[in-house]
Every structure is written in C-alpha cells, then in structure tokens.
Design a protein around this motif. Structure first.
Motif, PDB file in Angstrom:
ATOM      1  N   ILE A  23       0.911  -1.318  -0.003  1.00 28.94           N
ATOM      2  CA  ILE A  23       0.033   0.127   0.054  1.00 28.94           C
ATOM      3  C   ILE A  23       0.996   1.202  -0.029  1.00 28.94           C
ATOM      4  CG2 ILE A  23      -1.675   1.347   1.380  1.00 28.94           C
ATOM      5  CD1 ILE A  23      -2.934  -1.349   2.084  1.00 28.94           C
ATOM      6  N   LEU A  24       1.797   1.226   0.900  1.00 27.77           N
ATOM      7  CA  LEU A  24       2.939   2.443   1.055  1.00 27.77           C
ATOM      8  C   LEU A  24       3.483   2.706  -0.475  1.00 27.77           C
ATOM      9  CD1 LEU A  24       3.967   4.566   2.922  1.00 27.77           C
ATOM     10  CD2 LEU A  24       5.831   2.890   3.454  1.00 27.77           C
ATOM     11  N   SER A  25       3.835   1.529  -0.935  1.00 27.32           N
ATOM     12  CA  SER A  25       4.806   1.816  -2.218  1.00 27.32           C
ATOM     13  C   SER A  25       3.700   2.184  -3.616  1.00 27.32           C
ATOM     14  CB  SER A  25       5.373   0.517  -2.654  1.00 27.32           C
ATOM     15  OG  SER A  25       4.633  -0.604  -3.018  1.00 27.32           O
ATOM     16  N   THR A  26       2.568   1.887  -3.376  1.00 24.42           N
ATOM     17  CA  THR A  26       1.761   2.208  -4.615  1.00 24.42           C
ATOM     18  C   THR A  26       1.148   3.671  -4.101  1.00 24.42           C
ATOM     19  OG1 THR A  26       0.660   0.075  -4.482  1.00 24.42           O
ATOM     20  CG2 THR A  26      -0.736   1.808  -5.288  1.00 24.42           C
ATOM     21  N   ALA A  27       1.080   4.180  -2.966  1.00 23.87           N
ATOM     22  CA  ALA A  27       0.854   5.352  -2.695  1.00 23.87           C
ATOM     23  C   ALA A  27       2.162   6.472  -3.079  1.00 23.87           C
ATOM     24  CB  ALA A  27       0.615   5.645  -1.402  1.00 23.87           C
ATOM     25  N   LEU A  28       3.100   6.132  -2.811  1.00 20.44           N
ATOM     26  CA  LEU A  28       4.265   6.890  -3.227  1.00 20.44           C
ATOM     27  C   LEU A  28       4.678   6.997  -4.756  1.00 20.44           C
ATOM     28  CD1 LEU A  28       6.951   5.564  -0.607  1.00 20.44           C
ATOM     29  CD2 LEU A  28       6.283   7.811  -0.824  1.00 20.44           C
ATOM     30  N   ILE A  29       4.275   5.762  -5.427  1.00 24.90           N
ATOM     31  CA  ILE A  29       4.225   6.033  -7.097  1.00 24.90           C
ATOM     32  C   ILE A  29       3.282   6.821  -7.423  1.00 24.90           C
ATOM     33  CG2 ILE A  29       3.950   4.421  -9.078  1.00 24.90           C
ATOM     34  CD1 ILE A  29       5.306   2.231  -7.441  1.00 24.90           C
ATOM     35  N   GLY A  30       2.060   6.671  -6.818  1.00 19.38           N
ATOM     36  CA  GLY A  30       0.997   7.629  -7.478  1.00 19.38           C
ATOM     37  C   GLY A  30       1.342   9.036  -7.117  1.00 19.38           C
ATOM     38  N   TYR A  31       1.990   9.325  -6.016  1.00 17.78           N
ATOM     39  CA  TYR A  31       2.221  10.749  -5.508  1.00 17.78           C
ATOM     40  C   TYR A  31       3.468  11.371  -6.538  1.00 17.78           C
ATOM     41  CZ  TYR A  31       4.149  14.648  -2.898  1.00 17.78           C
ATOM     42  OH  TYR A  31       4.466  15.757  -2.238  1.00 17.78           O
ATOM     43  N   GLY A  32       4.518  10.368  -6.733  1.00 13.63           N
ATOM     44  CA  GLY A  32       5.717  10.650  -7.692  1.00 13.63           C
ATOM     45  C   GLY A  32       5.233  11.175  -9.059  1.00 13.63           C
ATOM     46  N   MET A  33       3.985  10.186  -9.651  1.00 18.12           N
ATOM     47  CA  MET A  33       3.517  10.435 -10.787  1.00 18.12           C
ATOM     48  C   MET A  33       2.458  11.593 -11.043  1.00 18.12           C
ATOM     49  SD  MET A  33       3.498   6.631 -12.344  1.00 18.12           S
ATOM     50  CE  MET A  33       2.742   7.219 -13.906  1.00 18.12           C
ATOM     51  N   ARG A  34       2.010  12.162  -9.982  1.00 18.91           N
ATOM     52  CA  ARG A  34       0.935  13.227 -10.090  1.00 18.91           C
ATOM     53  C   ARG A  34       1.174  14.181 -11.181  1.00 18.91           C
ATOM     54  NH1 ARG A  34       4.125  14.983  -6.518  1.00 18.91           N
ATOM     55  NH2 ARG A  34       4.532  17.046  -5.750  1.00 18.91           N
ATOM     56  N   ASP A  35       2.345  14.578 -11.261  1.00 22.25           N
ATOM     57  CA  ASP A  35       2.568  15.818 -12.313  1.00 22.25           C
ATOM     58  C   ASP A  35       2.977  15.248 -13.541  1.00 22.25           C
ATOM     59  OD1 ASP A  35       1.961  17.604 -10.469  1.00 22.25           O
ATOM     60  OD2 ASP A  35       3.980  18.054  -9.862  1.00 22.25           O
ATOM     61  N   GLY A  36       3.208  13.968 -13.584  1.00 18.77           N
ATOM     62  CA  GLY A  36       3.853  13.248 -14.814  1.00 18.77           C
ATOM     63  C   GLY A  36       2.716  12.849 -15.910  1.00 18.77           C
ATOM     64  N   ILE A  37       1.347  12.897 -15.219  1.00 13.81           N
ATOM     65  CA  ILE A  37       0.331  12.499 -16.206  1.00 13.81           C
ATOM     66  C   ILE A  37      -0.418  13.631 -16.805  1.00 13.81           C
ATOM     67  CG2 ILE A  37      -1.875  11.021 -16.284  1.00 13.81           C
ATOM     68  CD1 ILE A  37      -0.567   9.324 -13.720  1.00 13.81           C
ATOM     69  N   ASN A  38      -0.145  13.873 -18.156  1.00  7.33           N
ATOM     70  CA  ASN A  38      -0.558  15.006 -18.841  1.00  7.33           C
ATOM     71  C   ASN A  38      -1.600  14.550 -19.842  1.00  7.33           C
ATOM     72  OD1 ASN A  38       0.797  16.796 -17.477  1.00  7.33           O
ATOM     73  ND2 ASN A  38       2.391  16.478 -18.785  1.00  7.33           N
ATOM     74  N   PHE A  39      -3.044  14.755 -19.857  1.00 12.75           N
ATOM     75  CA  PHE A  39      -4.027  14.335 -20.686  1.00 12.75           C
ATOM     76  C   PHE A  39      -3.629  15.081 -22.114  1.00 12.75           C
ATOM     77  CE2 PHE A  39      -5.869  13.277 -16.599  1.00 12.75           C
ATOM     78  CZ  PHE A  39      -5.981  11.858 -16.755  1.00 12.75           C
ATOM     79  N   PHE A  40      -4.233  14.223 -23.099  1.00 12.29           N
ATOM     80  CA  PHE A  40      -3.941  14.915 -24.407  1.00 12.29           C
ATOM     81  C   PHE A  40      -5.401  15.159 -24.846  1.00 12.29           C
ATOM     82  CE2 PHE A  40      -4.686  14.777 -29.048  1.00 12.29           C
ATOM     83  CZ  PHE A  40      -3.394  15.604 -29.312  1.00 12.29           C
ATOM     84  N   ARG A  41      -5.608  16.572 -25.365  1.00 13.87           N
ATOM     85  CA  ARG A  41      -6.588  17.239 -25.894  1.00 13.87           C
ATOM     86  C   ARG A  41      -6.547  17.670 -27.381  1.00 13.87           C
ATOM     87  NH1 ARG A  41      -7.494  18.612 -20.464  1.00 13.87           N
ATOM     88  NH2 ARG A  41      -9.452  17.892 -19.616  1.00 13.87           N
ATOM     89  N   SER A  42      -7.455  17.485 -28.327  1.00 11.92           N
ATOM     90  CA  SER A  42      -7.239  18.341 -29.569  1.00 11.92           C
ATOM     91  C   SER A  42      -7.860  19.673 -29.502  1.00 11.92           C
ATOM     92  CB  SER A  42      -8.202  17.477 -30.480  1.00 11.92           C
ATOM     93  OG  SER A  42      -9.412  17.696 -30.233  1.00 11.92           O
ATOM     94  N   PRO A  43      -7.516  20.348 -30.344  1.00  7.00           N
ATOM     95  CA  PRO A  43      -8.254  22.016 -30.218  1.00  7.00           C
ATOM     96  C   PRO A  43      -9.537  21.961 -30.182  1.00  7.00           C
ATOM     97  CG  PRO A  43      -6.177  21.888 -31.927  1.00  7.00           C
ATOM     98  CD  PRO A  43      -6.506  20.352 -31.303  1.00  7.00           C
ATOM     99  N   SER A  44     -10.311  21.038 -31.018  1.00  2.18           N
ATOM    100  CA  SER A  44     -11.715  20.843 -30.734  1.00  2.18           C
ATOM    101  C   SER A  44     -12.326  20.591 -29.498  1.00  2.18           C
ATOM    102  CB  SER A  44     -12.076  19.766 -31.688  1.00  2.18           C
ATOM    103  OG  SER A  44     -11.825  20.395 -33.062  1.00  2.18           O
ATOM    104  N   GLN A  45     -11.518  19.820 -28.710  1.00  2.00           N
ATOM    105  CA  GLN A  45     -11.861  19.395 -27.358  1.00  2.00           C
ATOM    106  C   GLN A  45     -11.728  20.483 -26.454  1.00  2.00           C
ATOM    107  OE1 GLN A  45      -9.400  15.996 -27.172  1.00  2.00           O
ATOM    108  NE2 GLN A  45     -11.288  14.637 -27.293  1.00  2.00           N
ATOM    109  N   VAL A  46     -10.374  21.249 -26.588  1.00  2.00           N
ATOM    110  CA  VAL A  46     -10.320  22.435 -25.748  1.00  2.00           C
ATOM    111  C   VAL A  46     -11.372  23.416 -25.995  1.00  2.00           C
ATOM    112  CG1 VAL A  46      -8.732  24.440 -25.376  1.00  2.00           C
ATOM    113  CG2 VAL A  46      -7.933  22.094 -25.556  1.00  2.00           C
TER     114      VAL A  46
END
Length: 151
Positions: A23-46
């Motif tokens: 549980i602790l390692s999963t939480a640390l991985i999630g915390y570390g990746m919080r800024d590394g996950i950027n969703f893709f959007r097309s101009p139409s979606q924006v």
C-alpha cells in the motif's frame, strides 16, 4: 501447541507487513507521478470544454498557416488547429528544428484566458512522423492526409 500458534502469529505478521509495504509503495508511486500524467486534448476538445487554468495538459494538431508571430526575445505565438477548431498558443523558448506551418506539433502547458501557454513544444522528429494522438484528432475532423508513399 504453543509452537503452532507462534508460527501462525508470525505468518500473520509477515502478511500484514507485506500488505502495508504494498500500500505504501503504491501511494508513493502515485504521488510521484501526479505531475507526470498529462492528458491529451485536440483543439476541438479544448474549445468545446475549456480546461481549468491550473490543469496541465497536452494539445496537438497542425500549426496553422500564416499564424507564426515571433515576439520579443524567444517568445513566439502561433495557432494550432485540427480543422474543426483553432487554439492560440504562446511559447517562450527555442522551437524544435522541424517546427513549421502546416506541420504536426504537440505542446504541454495550460489554457489560460483563451490562450494555451506552452511550457514545452514538440515537433515531429523526421519528415514522415506525426504523433498518434495528432493523427487521431485530425482524422476525427476529416483533415488528415496519408503521407506520400513515394517519398
């Protein structure tokens, strides 16, 4: 009898400790990746659903022809389009060598007051390549043309 209960107790402790570590390692991985996950959007979606100004995401499409304007220093503004909608982009920094009009690009940044403020701009790395997300967005708008097979 006491020996069996001691082994059972030790086994329960090991399982409990392993569960806590997982549980602790999963939480640390999630915390570390919080800024590394950027969703893709097309101009139409924006344009259809503008993201919050504090949300970092990736936008991609074609650099609109005639839209590149070089400002003071290393600031440049241009528009990115998928054929259905166009989003103005502002970027300060050095642009990739293959960045040009009518070519695919992907930018990372925030959409603030109707302008995408890019912190990073990526262009295709050779004459043929275009990111899959950009191809999908252009196909959705019916704008994508297959590259010439003869070149």
């Amino acid at each position: 009898m006491a020996l069996k209960s001691l082994k059972k107790q030790r086994r329960i402790q090991v399982i409990a400790l392993a569960t806590v570590a997982l549980i602790l390692s999963t939480a640390l991985i999630g915390y570390g990746m919080r800024d590394g996950i950027n969703f893709f959007r097309s101009p139409s979606q924006v344009m259809a659903e503008p993201p919050a100004p504090n949300e970092v995401f990736r936008i991609g499409g074609l650099v609109e022809e005639g839209s590149i304007v070089r400002g003071q220093g290393s600031t440049v503004s241009f528009s990115v389009t998928d054929g259905g909608a166009t989003v103005p982009v502002v970027y300060s920094g050095v642009l990739p060598d293959l960045f040009s009009e009518n070519e695919g690009m992907v930018g990372t940044g925030r959409y603030v007051n109707g302008v995408f403020e890019a912190t990073e701009i990526l262009a295709k790395h050779d004459e043929e390549y275009m990111p899959a997300e950009v191809v999908d967005a252009l196909k959705e708008q019916g704008v994508y043309k297959e590259p010439d097979a003869g070149s």
